[in-house]
Design a protein around this motif. Structure first.
Motif, PDB file in Angstrom:
ATOM      1  N   PHE A  47       0.836  -1.196   0.000  1.00 37.57           N
ATOM      2  CA  PHE A  47       0.000   0.000   0.000  1.00 37.57           C
ATOM      3  C   PHE A  47       0.870   1.245   0.000  1.00 37.57           C
ATOM      4  O   PHE A  47       1.852   1.321   0.742  1.00 37.57           O
ATOM      5  CB  PHE A  47      -0.889  -0.031   1.239  1.00 37.57           C
ATOM      6  N   VAL A  48       0.503   2.209  -0.838  1.00 38.12           N
ATOM      7  CA  VAL A  48       1.194   3.495  -0.874  1.00 38.12           C
ATOM      8  C   VAL A  48       0.329   4.572  -0.224  1.00 38.12           C
ATOM      9  O   VAL A  48       0.785   5.328   0.626  1.00 38.12           O
ATOM     10  CB  VAL A  48       1.532   3.891  -2.326  1.00 38.12           C
ATOM     11  N   GLY A  49      -0.926   4.639  -0.634  1.00 35.69           N
ATOM     12  CA  GLY A  49      -1.838   5.619  -0.064  1.00 35.69           C
ATOM     13  C   GLY A  49      -3.213   5.491  -0.681  1.00 35.69           C
ATOM     14  O   GLY A  49      -3.410   4.749  -1.639  1.00 35.69           O
ATOM     15  N   GLY A  50      -4.168   6.220  -0.095  1.00 34.22           N
ATOM     16  CA  GLY A  50      -5.520   6.167  -0.614  1.00 34.22           C
ATOM     17  C   GLY A  50      -6.313   7.385  -0.209  1.00 34.22           C
ATOM     18  O   GLY A  50      -5.956   8.096   0.740  1.00 34.22           O
ATOM     19  N   ILE A  51      -7.402   7.617  -0.929  1.00 31.26           N
ATOM     20  CA  ILE A  51      -8.276   8.741  -0.640  1.00 31.26           C
ATOM     21  C   ILE A  51      -9.713   8.281  -0.861  1.00 31.26           C
ATOM     22  O   ILE A  51     -10.031   7.650  -1.862  1.00 31.26           O
ATOM     23  CB  ILE A  51      -7.930   9.963  -1.528  1.00 31.26           C
ATOM     24  N   SER A  52     -10.575   8.580   0.102  1.00 28.96           N
ATOM     25  CA  SER A  52     -11.949   8.106   0.003  1.00 28.96           C
ATOM     26  C   SER A  52     -12.716   8.881  -1.054  1.00 28.96           C
ATOM     27  O   SER A  52     -12.304   9.953  -1.493  1.00 28.96           O
ATOM     28  CB  SER A  52     -12.644   8.245   1.351  1.00 28.96           C
ATOM     29  N   TRP A  53     -13.855   8.321  -1.440  1.00 30.36           N
ATOM     30  CA  TRP A  53     -14.672   9.006  -2.453  1.00 30.36           C
ATOM     31  C   TRP A  53     -15.259  10.285  -1.895  1.00 30.36           C
ATOM     32  O   TRP A  53     -15.651  11.173  -2.643  1.00 30.36           O
ATOM     33  CB  TRP A  53     -15.768   8.091  -2.985  1.00 30.36           C
ATOM     34  N   ARG A  54     -15.296  10.399  -0.581  1.00 25.37           N
ATOM     35  CA  ARG A  54     -15.779  11.642   0.015  1.00 25.37           C
ATOM     36  C   ARG A  54     -14.698  12.711   0.070  1.00 25.37           C
ATOM     37  O   ARG A  54     -14.974  13.834   0.500  1.00 25.37           O
ATOM     38  CB  ARG A  54     -16.295  11.372   1.426  1.00 25.37           C
ATOM     39  N   TYR A  60      -1.551   7.704   4.053  1.00 28.54           N
ATOM     40  CA  TYR A  60      -0.314   7.297   3.393  1.00 28.54           C
ATOM     41  C   TYR A  60       0.438   6.246   4.204  1.00 28.54           C
ATOM     42  O   TYR A  60       0.380   6.221   5.435  1.00 28.54           O
ATOM     43  CB  TYR A  60       0.605   8.498   3.205  1.00 28.54           C
ATOM     44  N   ALA A  61       1.180   5.432   3.485  1.00 29.49           N
ATOM     45  CA  ALA A  61       2.134   4.551   4.143  1.00 29.49           C
ATOM     46  C   ALA A  61       3.258   5.399   4.737  1.00 29.49           C
ATOM     47  O   ALA A  61       3.613   6.444   4.182  1.00 29.49           O
ATOM     48  CB  ALA A  61       2.699   3.553   3.148  1.00 29.49           C
ATOM     49  N   ASP A  62       3.828   4.938   5.832  1.00 33.43           N
ATOM     50  CA  ASP A  62       4.891   5.699   6.485  1.00 33.43           C
ATOM     51  C   ASP A  62       6.080   5.937   5.549  1.00 33.43           C
ATOM     52  O   ASP A  62       6.748   6.967   5.631  1.00 33.43           O
ATOM     53  CB  ASP A  62       5.365   4.968   7.738  1.00 33.43           C
ATOM     54  N   SER A  63       6.315   4.985   4.656  1.00 31.94           N
ATOM     55  CA  SER A  63       7.491   5.068   3.784  1.00 31.94           C
ATOM     56  C   SER A  63       7.417   6.214   2.776  1.00 31.94           C
ATOM     57  O   SER A  63       8.443   6.619   2.224  1.00 31.94           O
ATOM     58  CB  SER A  63       7.683   3.737   3.045  1.00 31.94           C
ATOM     59  N   VAL A  64       6.205   6.734   2.533  1.00 33.44           N
ATOM     60  CA  VAL A  64       6.054   7.799   1.531  1.00 33.44           C
ATOM     61  C   VAL A  64       5.495   9.084   2.137  1.00 33.44           C
ATOM     62  O   VAL A  64       5.419  10.099   1.436  1.00 33.44           O
ATOM     63  CB  VAL A  64       5.151   7.346   0.363  1.00 33.44           C
ATOM     64  N   LYS A  65       5.126   9.042   3.392  1.00 35.59           N
ATOM     65  CA  LYS A  65       4.519  10.204   4.031  1.00 35.59           C
ATOM     66  C   LYS A  65       5.467  11.396   3.961  1.00 35.59           C
ATOM     67  O   LYS A  65       6.653  11.286   4.248  1.00 35.59           O
ATOM     68  CB  LYS A  65       4.183   9.860   5.474  1.00 35.59           C
TER      69      LYS A  65
END
Length: 124
Positions: A47-54, A60-65
């Motif tokens: 997992f890298v990151g995600g954003i809800s439809w709202r 974010y994953a800690d590795s990319v934050k």
């Protein structure tokens, strides 16, 4: 059914930037939570990151934050992954994914739709 197609991958030097796009077609994009994952050779998809439809605050994953930023433009049915300060360990195939719930999950198996992936290579 949602179809996803990533673009924007390529070769970049350490410290450089890339912006990936995820174009969606099919059902209403605005109703789907969007995520980004990556998979390096010999490793599991992570997992890298995600954003809800709202449009809640992205996760974010800690590795990319602090280096990566996820956004979406529902009018254009497109999601984005802005990647800055790239490192060699960011080298991977990057995938966008979608799921029809408001919750972002880090588990790949819980995402319903996937793009074909785009290669990102960071050279040192």
């Amino acid at each position: 059914q949602v179809q996803l197609e990533e673009s924007g991958g390529g070769l970049v030097q350490v410290g450089g930037s890339l912006r990936l796009s995820c174009a969606a077609s099919g059902r209403t994009f605005s109703s789907y939570t969007m995520g980004w994952f990556r998979q390096a050779p010999g490793k599991e998809r992570e997992f890298v990151g995600g954003i809800s439809w709202r449009g809640f605050t992205p996760y974010y994953a800690d590795s990319v934050k602090g280096r990566f930023t996820i956004s979406r433009d529902n009018a254009k049915t497109t999601g984005y992954l802005q990647m800055n300060s790239l490192k060699p360990e960011d080298t991977a195939v990057y995938y966008c994914a979608a799921r029809a719930t408001v919750v972002v999950t880090t588990t790949p198996g819980l995402w319903e739709y996937w793009g074909q992936g785009t290669q990102v290579t960071v050279s040192s």
